[in-house]
Design a protein around this motif. Structure first.
Motif, PDB file in Angstrom:
ATOM      1  N   HIS A  82       0.171   5.161  -0.600  1.00  0.00           N
ATOM      2  CA  HIS A  82       0.213   5.592   0.502  1.00  0.00           C
ATOM      3  C   HIS A  82       0.930   5.982   1.207  1.00  0.00           C
ATOM      4  CE1 HIS A  82      -4.152   5.579  -0.717  1.00  0.00           C
ATOM      5  NE2 HIS A  82      -4.201   4.045  -0.863  1.00  0.00           N
ATOM      6  N   ASP A 142      -3.494   9.982   3.128  1.00  0.00           N
ATOM      7  CA  ASP A 142      -2.504   9.167   3.908  1.00  0.00           C
ATOM      8  C   ASP A 142      -4.162   8.693   5.106  1.00  0.00           C
ATOM      9  OD1 ASP A 142      -0.694   9.072   6.175  1.00  0.00           O
ATOM     10  OD2 ASP A 142      -1.818  11.320   7.128  1.00  0.00           O
ATOM     11  N   LEU A 143      -3.225   7.170   5.071  1.00  0.00           N
ATOM     12  CA  LEU A 143      -3.796   5.691   5.390  1.00  0.00           C
ATOM     13  C   LEU A 143      -2.929   6.412   7.236  1.00  0.00           C
ATOM     14  CD1 LEU A 143      -3.266   3.267   3.305  1.00  0.00           C
ATOM     15  CD2 LEU A 143      -5.337   5.030   3.333  1.00  0.00           C
ATOM     16  N   CYS A 158       0.593  -1.497   0.375  1.00  0.00           N
ATOM     17  CA  CYS A 158       0.016  -0.126  -0.101  1.00  0.00           C
ATOM     18  C   CYS A 158       0.996   1.423   0.196  1.00  0.00           C
ATOM     19  CB  CYS A 158      -1.300  -0.026   1.147  1.00  0.00           C
ATOM     20  SG  CYS A 158      -1.699  -1.333   0.865  1.00  0.00           S
ATOM     21  N   TRP A 208      -6.608   6.735   9.247  1.00  0.00           N
ATOM     22  CA  TRP A 208      -8.063   6.236   8.238  1.00  0.00           C
ATOM     23  C   TRP A 208      -9.149   6.080   9.356  1.00  0.00           C
ATOM     24  CZ3 TRP A 208     -10.891   1.984   7.479  1.00  0.00           C
ATOM     25  CH2 TRP A 208     -12.176   2.110   6.809  1.00  0.00           C
ATOM     26  N   ALA A 254      -1.627   9.874  -3.067  1.00  0.00           N
ATOM     27  CA  ALA A 254      -3.184   9.146  -2.092  1.00  0.00           C
ATOM     28  C   ALA A 254      -3.310   9.455  -0.846  1.00  0.00           C
ATOM     29  CB  ALA A 254      -3.177   7.090  -2.450  1.00  0.00           C
TER      30      ALA A 254
END
Lengths: 196, 688
Positions: free
Chosen positions: B609, B623-624, B605, B627, B621
């Motif tokens: 990300h 920011d995780l 990922c 999340w 993309a």
């Protein structure tokens, strides 16, 4: 009493049917009894419901007494003169919840260099008024009935107050915070009894 | 008289203590004659059931007086305490629900008893000379009772009382000349608030009952002065009021009370029979959500006995203020005038018949209007909706355009007429459905307010409305419907109509966003390009969809266990519970850790990300990190074009918390927080 009614009843009810208001007859008695029972039951419902709700406060107990932080030890001058501090805690008044509200006051007093503090409730043990310091700073005086107390809360006779000012349990925490056991006592009696 | 002599004088009667006390009191008050006067009234032709209505009314009023005084002992009339104190009576005080229930339903019983009493008096011609004045007093008493009903309705300061009162006071405002001043006086200013309540309370518990008691005393003494108006012809011998008529009266009173108690306790009985727990606070009178002038209330209706007036006003729809003036003031005024004239009209040869016919006609009209009103509101409950399916389809196709309808039905006049009728029916069904939905919403709001009021922290000093306005569960759905629902769906995919709703939306379905199941769906190649995720957005052909459909399906690089680890890690980021099928797994912590490493890794990922301290820069993309958490959600709603989220790739989503300098953003930070909390399912829940 029944004689009395009977007498009047007859005097005005010449043509009244025999069984209806005749006191002596069983039917008349039954009619009266049923009427009273029905009317009584019907009336008892609203009265009963009203009293049930009205007596609700008796079900509610006073909040549990607990130690509440009142001041920092170092912030209390060690000159033996009591000073007034507000007691702040969460309070619930019927449906309203108050967060961190002043609920009363205590007097804290510290002797020279002492690591302990004396705490006195500001509520007069006589009738519950708010005891004040005399402007001279030599004693306490209750503004309602002039009860006078020494600076350590002792009674000065003659006094309307039946007992000395109520001392509150007090401890000093690890970080130097002074905590007071916030309690109320019954007013007007010689013995110091916790209220509620 | 010496003490001995007095004792001797009393001795022959051989009276006990009670008797002596009775004599003592009677000597000084003459109470026996009074009691006698009250009880030994002659009833010509004997006691009858038809004479009980007056007595039951007095009884009902006494009940209201008793329960009202006790309610008074716990009620607080102000905009910040009225709802709250009524909540406290209803849900926290022992027996409060019963007390309030009796007061509420006895008020309704009183209206019914009034109608019966009036009907009996008119039919029996009891208004005739010399009883005219007493008849007029009775009519005034009736108006006073209705006034008490009207003022009492507002006192809980809930939505229905509030909006009903707005309507009633606005109607008072259309009275010519004095109207606006009258309205301002009644509501205690130009705005509804503290003084509306204090004034209504003073009217309800002071002025009106005070006037009523005075009038009632005169009404009863005049009744005694003239004697009972017997139903003709008299066939039976006379009887005495006590005990014969009192017996019938008392039985009738008990019956009235039994009906009131029955209405209060019936739901409890039903619950008990169904084996459910009985919650006392839910018995008796309803308490709606606290009054909120900022919230539409489509379920606003007056109490049932004023429903006829509400319906009557609809007759004059389209007439504007003139119509309302006519319907709310002129017609009821004329009816009351005729009623007041009845004793005079009764002298005319056919007068009595006219009076009876008029009263019956008014009652029939009231009954008809009431049933019309109820039918309009509840029509959808009893109409056969299946028979309207075709009409509904055609209506949707043609947009309700008559010309298009004619074209669709090949200009077949008969068919068009039939379909037009069906459409009218459909219109009524939709109207009714809207009302029923509003009622359901009102019930849900009320239940939520009551749940919130029961928090251990209780109600804030600013009042219940404050709490409701900051409640994600109450506000979230409204804010979402207003600002988000034009693109996003929020519907449980397992419900019946979910598919259609999701298909219509142009952005992701946010139901259970932040949960493991939502993330599982996103990482499912079959779903990611569907309408519940990116299907209806510009991302449909984007990198993420491509990644899920191509890379994730390669079990060599992405074994199922790795995907599960990523799902668990993402749910952990959102702070929600781990995936259902992983609950109970011993090493869930290890799984989340492994998942986080996969998310961060730049050949997984992390290739696109940013996540925590991985090397991928923000901007490519979302920011995780965090999340689906509160902060993350508040951030993306505030500004999805921020590099932490979609940056330049943002597809149509507005920045709800950002505005040009000097302008106000569409949503406040607090509102965004409410939406975020609601999406995450974070709100107060009562522990049962």
């Amino acid at each position: 009493m029944s004689d009395h009614e009977h007498h009047h009843g007859e005097s005005r009810s010449g043509a009244v049917s025999g069984g209806s208001a005749g006191d002596g007859s069983r039917r008349g008695f039954l009619a009266k009894a049923i009427a009273l029972v029905c009317g009584g039951l019907a009336t008892m419902v609203p009265v009963g419901a009203g009293l049930w709700a009205f007596l609700d406060p008796l079900r509610r107990s006073a909040s549990v007494a607990k130690f509440l932080p009142v001041a920092e030890l170092t912030a209390i001058p060690d000159d033996g003169v009591p000073r007034q501090y507000p007691v702040i805690t969460d309070r619930i008044d019927a449906w309203t919840g108050f967060a961190a509200e002043p609920v009363g006051a205590v007097y804290l007093r510290r002797e020279k260099g002492a690591k302990v503090v004396q705490a006195l409730s500001a509520t007069c043990p006589h009738a519950g008024c708010f005891v004040e310091m005399e402007p001279t700073g030599r004693c306490f005086r209750c503004p309602c009935h002039n009860s006078i107390f020494t600076l350590d809360g002792g009674i000065v006779a003659p006094s309307p107050s039946p007992r000395a000012m109520d001392a509150l349990e007090c401890r000093v925490g690890k970080n130097g915070e002074v905590e007071v056991m916030w309690q109320k006592f019954r007013a007007g009696v010689a013995a110091k009894e916790v209220q509620g | 008289m010496s003490r001995d002599a007095r004792q001797t004088a009393a001795a022959p009667a051989r009276k006990g203590l009670v008797g002596q006390l009775g004599d003592f009191l009677d000597d000084r008050t003459g109470y026996r004659a009074l009691v006698h006067e009250a009880l030994y009234e002659r009833v010509p032709g004997g006691a009858r059931w038809r004479y009980v209505w007056g007595s039951t009314l007095v009884f009902a009023f006494m009940t209201q007086l008793i329960t009202g005084l006790f309610l008074w002992a716990s009620y607080s009339a102000s905009a910040q305490t009225a709802w709250e104190s009524v909540y406290y009576i209803q849900h926290e005080m022992a027996g409060g629900w019963l007390l309030r229930g009796i007061h509420h339903f006895m008020a309704q019983a009183m209206v019914v008893l009034l109608a019966l009493h009036l009907l009996q008096v008119v039919i029996d011609g009891a208004y005739r000379a010399p009883r005219e004045v007493n008849f007029w007093l009775g009519l005034v008493l009736m108006l006073l009772v209705l006034g008490m009903a009207l003022t009492g309705y507002l006192l809980p300061w809930d939505q229905k009382g509030y909006w009903a009162t707005i309507v009633a006071t606005n109607l008072a405002g259309i009275v010519p000349f004095a109207g606006p001043s009258l309205q301002q006086l009644v509501i205690g200013g130009s705005e509804y608030g503290h003084h509306t309540l204090t004034r209504f309370f003073a009217l309800h518990a002071g002025f009106l009952p005070g006037a009523l008691i005075l009038m009632l005393v005169v009404h009863l003494s005049l009744f005694r002065k003239h004697g009972l108006h017997a139903k003709q012809p008299i066939t039976k011998p006379d009887a005495m009021f006590w005990p014969d008529q009192v017996l019938k009266d008392a039985v009738a009173m008990l019956a009235v009370m039994a009906v009131v108690l029955g209405v209060i306790l019936m739901p409890a009985l039903r619950a008990m029979l169904a084996g459910e727990a009985v919650v006392p606070g839910e018995l008796g009178a309803e308490l709606g959500a606290p009054a909120d002038p900022s919230l539409p209330y489509a379920a606003a209706r007056p109490e049932w006995y004023f429903l006829f007036l509400f319906q009557f006003l609809k007759v004059f729809e389209g007439w504007g203020a003139t119509g309302e003036f006519f319907g709310a003031i002129v017609v009821p005024g004329l009816i009351m005038t005729v009623m007041f004239l009845m004793p005079i009209l009764g002298n005319w040869r056919l007068g009595h018949r006219f009076n009876v016919a008029f009263t019956l006609a008014v009652l029939a009209g009231v009954g008809l209007l009431t049933s019309l009103a109820l039918n309009e509101d509840y029509y959808a409950l009893w109409v056969d909706k299946a028979s309207l399916a075709e009409a509904e389809k055609l209506h949707d196709q043609t947009g309700g355009d008559p010309e298009k309808l004619a074209a669709a039905l090949d200009n077949d006049t008969a068919k068009v007429a039939a379909m037009t009728n069906q459409w009218k029916k459909l219109e009524r069904v939709r109207h009714s459905q809207a009302f029923l939905e509003a009622s359901r919403q009102a019930k849900a709001d009320a239940a939520r307010a009551i749940e919130l009021a029961g928090r251990p922290e209780k109600i804030p000093p600013a009042g219940m409305l404050e709490l409701v306005r900051h409640d994600p569960k109450s506000q979230g759905p409204r804010l979402f419907a207003q600002h988000c629902a034009s693109c996003h769906a929020h519907v449980d995919p397992l419900t019946v109509d979910a598919e259609a709703v999701i298909a219509k939306s142009s952005a992701a379905n946010l139901y259970a966003f932040g949960s493991a199941s939502w993330m599982q769906g996103l990482l499912d190649p079959a779903q990611v390009a569907g309408p519940a995720y990116f299907g209806n957005t510009a991302h449909k052909d984007g990198d993420m969809v491509n990644f899920v459909q191509n890379d994730l399906t390669d079990e060599a690089t992405w074994p199922k266990a790795d995907i599960a680890a990523v799902v668990a890690a993402m749910a952990a980021e959102a702070g929600t519970s781990p995936p259902k099928d992983l609950v109970g797994l011993v090493d869930i912590v290890g799984l989340v850790d492994r998942g986080r490493k996969l998310v961060a890794s730049d050949d997984r990922c992390g290739g696109c990300h940013h996540f925590r301290d991985n090397s991928t820069a923000l901007g490519s993309a979302p920011d995780l990190a965090g999340w689906g958490g509160r902060e993350w959600l508040v951030g993306i709603i505030t500004d999805p074009t921020h590099e932490q989220f979609y940056g330049d790739n943002n597809d149509r989503m507005p920045s709800f918390g950002k505005a040009a300098e000097g302008a106000l953003p569409p949503l406040t930070r607090e509102q965004i927080g409410l939406i975020a909390d609601w999406l995450r399912g974070e709100w107060y829940r009562a522990e049962h």
